[in-house]
Motif scaffolding. Structure first.
Motif, short mmCIF file in Angstrom:
data_model
loop_
_atom_site.label_atom_id
_atom_site.label_comp_id
_atom_site.label_asym_id
_atom_site.label_seq_id
_atom_site.Cartn_x
_atom_site.Cartn_y
_atom_site.Cartn_z
N ALA A 1 44.96 125.00 79.23
CA ALA A 1 44.63 123.68 79.76
C ALA A 1 44.74 123.65 81.28
CB ALA A 1 45.54 122.62 79.14
N VAL A 2 45.77 124.28 81.79
CA VAL A 2 45.97 124.30 83.24
C VAL A 2 44.96 125.23 83.90
CG1 VAL A 2 47.64 124.74 85.08
CG2 VAL A 2 48.39 123.67 82.97
N GLY A 3 44.55 126.26 83.19
CA GLY A 3 43.49 127.12 83.71
C GLY A 3 42.19 126.36 83.92
N GLU A 4 41.90 125.44 83.02
CA GLU A 4 40.70 124.61 83.19
C GLU A 4 40.82 123.75 84.44
OE1 GLU A 4 36.94 123.00 82.36
OE2 GLU A 4 37.99 124.79 81.63
N LEU A 5 42.01 123.24 84.68
CA LEU A 5 42.27 122.46 85.89
C LEU A 5 42.03 123.32 87.12
CD1 LEU A 5 43.46 119.49 86.15
CD2 LEU A 5 45.62 120.61 86.70
N ALA A 6 42.59 124.53 87.11
CA ALA A 6 42.48 125.43 88.26
C ALA A 6 41.05 125.86 88.50
CB ALA A 6 43.36 126.65 88.04
N GLY A 7 40.26 125.95 87.43
CA GLY A 7 38.88 126.37 87.59
C GLY A 7 38.01 125.34 88.28
N GLN A 8 38.46 124.11 88.32
CA GLN A 8 37.64 123.04 88.89
C GLN A 8 38.18 122.45 90.17
OE1 GLN A 8 35.61 120.26 86.47
NE2 GLN A 8 36.14 121.27 84.55
N ALA A 9 39.48 122.64 90.44
CA ALA A 9 40.06 121.99 91.62
C ALA A 9 41.19 122.82 92.19
CB ALA A 9 40.57 120.60 91.24
N LYS A 10 41.26 122.88 93.51
CA LYS A 10 42.33 123.60 94.20
C LYS A 10 43.36 122.63 94.79
CE LYS A 10 40.77 127.61 93.23
NZ LYS A 10 41.47 128.38 92.16
N ARG A 11 43.19 121.37 94.50
CA ARG A 11 44.21 120.37 94.86
C ARG A 11 44.57 119.60 93.60
NH1 ARG A 11 45.50 119.64 100.08
NH2 ARG A 11 44.20 120.66 101.65
N TRP A 12 45.87 119.51 93.34
CA TRP A 12 46.33 118.85 92.12
C TRP A 12 47.27 117.70 92.45
CZ3 TRP A 12 48.42 123.47 88.69
CH2 TRP A 12 47.37 124.32 88.39
N ILE A 13 47.21 116.69 91.60
CA ILE A 13 48.23 115.65 91.56
C ILE A 13 48.97 115.82 90.25
CG2 ILE A 13 48.74 113.19 91.65
CD1 ILE A 13 47.39 114.16 94.17
N VAL A 14 50.27 116.06 90.32
CA VAL A 14 51.11 116.16 89.13
C VAL A 14 51.68 114.78 88.84
CG1 VAL A 14 53.12 117.25 88.06
CG2 VAL A 14 51.68 118.55 89.66
N VAL A 15 51.42 114.26 87.66
CA VAL A 15 51.92 112.94 87.26
C VAL A 15 52.94 113.12 86.15
CG1 VAL A 15 51.32 110.73 86.19
CG2 VAL A 15 49.81 111.73 87.92
N GLY A 16 54.10 112.52 86.32
CA GLY A 16 55.14 112.61 85.30
C GLY A 16 55.99 111.36 85.30
N VAL A 17 57.06 111.41 84.54
CA VAL A 17 57.93 110.25 84.35
C VAL A 17 59.35 110.61 84.77
CG1 VAL A 17 58.79 108.55 82.68
CG2 VAL A 17 56.50 109.54 82.39
N ALA A 18 60.02 109.68 85.44
CA ALA A 18 61.40 109.87 85.86
C ALA A 18 62.12 108.52 85.79
CB ALA A 18 61.46 110.44 87.28
N SER B 1 37.34 108.98 96.28
CA SER B 1 36.92 108.77 97.66
C SER B 1 37.24 109.98 98.55
CB SER B 1 37.60 107.53 98.25
OG SER B 1 39.00 107.71 98.36
N ALA B 2 37.95 110.98 97.99
CA ALA B 2 38.32 112.16 98.77
C ALA B 2 37.16 113.15 98.82
CB ALA B 2 39.55 112.82 98.16
N THR B 3 37.12 113.94 99.88
CA THR B 3 36.07 114.95 99.99
C THR B 3 36.41 116.21 99.20
OG1 THR B 3 37.08 115.72 102.06
CG2 THR B 3 35.28 114.11 102.23
N ASP B 4 37.72 116.51 99.07
CA ASP B 4 38.15 117.67 98.28
C ASP B 4 38.06 117.37 96.79
OD1 ASP B 4 38.81 119.32 100.48
OD2 ASP B 4 40.73 118.28 100.70
N ARG B 5 37.98 118.43 95.99
CA ARG B 5 37.98 118.29 94.54
C ARG B 5 39.43 118.28 94.04
NH1 ARG B 5 33.28 119.53 91.85
NH2 ARG B 5 34.40 120.52 90.12
N TYR B 6 39.74 117.27 93.24
CA TYR B 6 41.11 117.09 92.75
C TYR B 6 41.16 117.16 91.23
CZ TYR B 6 43.39 115.65 97.11
OH TYR B 6 43.95 115.62 98.36
N GLY B 7 42.21 117.77 90.72
CA GLY B 7 42.55 117.71 89.31
C GLY B 7 43.90 117.02 89.16
N VAL B 8 44.11 116.41 88.02
CA VAL B 8 45.38 115.72 87.74
C VAL B 8 46.06 116.41 86.57
CG1 VAL B 8 46.47 113.55 87.10
CG2 VAL B 8 44.50 113.53 88.63
N LEU B 9 47.29 116.83 86.78
CA LEU B 9 48.10 117.46 85.75
C LEU B 9 49.12 116.43 85.27
CD1 LEU B 9 49.00 119.91 84.10
CD2 LEU B 9 50.45 120.58 86.03
N VAL B 10 48.93 115.95 84.06
CA VAL B 10 49.81 114.92 83.49
C VAL B 10 50.84 115.62 82.60
CG1 VAL B 10 49.93 112.83 82.09
CG2 VAL B 10 47.94 113.24 83.56
#
Length: 249
Positions: free
Chosen positions: A40-57, A142-151
């Motif tokens: 799953a994370v490989g799919e993220l990496a294949g599409q975006a070199k910038r990630w937002i990690v979303v979690g709970v604390a 709205s960003a110019t870079d490609r982003y993936g989100v890791l939840v």
């Protein structure tokens, strides 16, 4: 631009050094889960070199790309960073688990990725989580870079007698509906998760699931989802999937 989101759980045993013999065995439940997570994370990496990690604390938090941490609190001093420039010589020893998992996965799959982590409070309401996700989507689109989100989030931890919170007979039906909603990208069902019941059943990832749903608020239809894993090998529900955006409204 937002490209894709991947949903993974947060058991420390994903890290081989923390999984013991069970984590190293080729046919173990941990190894099967780890394989799905890495895919799953490989799919993220294949599409975006910038990630937002979303979690709970316990409370909201933001961790920038210079963040470094260690799994020492879970038994082994495995160090991670959210980017190549993070200083692993001086790790944060109290880094929340979702950030540690996100950093470890980045290093395993795409060391050149730059990630930041944004954590939402465990007691955030559904409305707050959905709005958070919608704002994040607008920001990334709205960003110019490609982003993936890791939840990063776990399901019910009350699914067996050996589960961390013991067995709650309500958990099986609730988790089955959570898995169905996550697998089908059913944003309405995810938004409608009962906050009080989820807390009682220790569905720790509930806010993260609802942020994920919020990411797709602008979509005309529910997103396409590829589910790679949905099981509870240790009495805790783990769900792994990849969510793909479609046409915005």
């Amino acid at each position: 631009m937002f490209c894709v989101a991947s949903l993974v759980p947060s058991p420390p045993a994903l890290v081989p050094e923390l999984g013991g013999a069970a984590g190293a065995a080729a046919d173990s439940a941990v190894t099967v889960l780890r394989g799905a997570v890495l895919k799953a994370v490989g799919e993220l990496a294949g599409q975006a070199k910038r990630w937002i990690v979303v979690g709970v604390a316990e409370s909201d938090g933001v961790f920038d790309a210079e963040t470094a941490g260690t799994f020492q609190g879970y038994g082994v001093d495995v160090r991670i960073g959210l980017s190549e420039s993070a200083n692993l010589e001086n790790p944060d020893r109290g880094l929340p688990l979702p950030v540690l998992i996100g950093g470890w996965l980045r290093e395993q799959v795409a060391p050149d990725v730059v990630a930041v982590a944004r954590l939402v409070a465990a007691d955030a309401s559904a409305q707050e989580c959905l709005a958070y996700g919608a704002r994040l989507r607008a920001e990334l689109d709205s960003a110019t870079d490609r982003y993936g989100v890791l939840v990063v989030g776990d399901g019910a931890a009350t699914l067996s007698l050996k589960a961390p919170r013991y067995l709650d007979e309500r958990a099986e039906a609730v988790q089955a509906e959570i898995d169905r909603a996550l697998s089908s990208g059913d944003r309405t069902a995810i938004a409608d998760l009962d906050q009080k019941l989820c807390a009682e059943l220790d569905v720790a990832g509930r806010p993260a699931f609802q942020v994920l749903a919020g990411l797709f608020t602008a979509e005309r239809t529910d997103p396409r989802v590829e589910t790679l894993y949905a099981a509870a090998p240790f009495g805790v529900a783990y769900h792994v999937s990849v969510w793909y955006p479609g046409a915005a409204a």
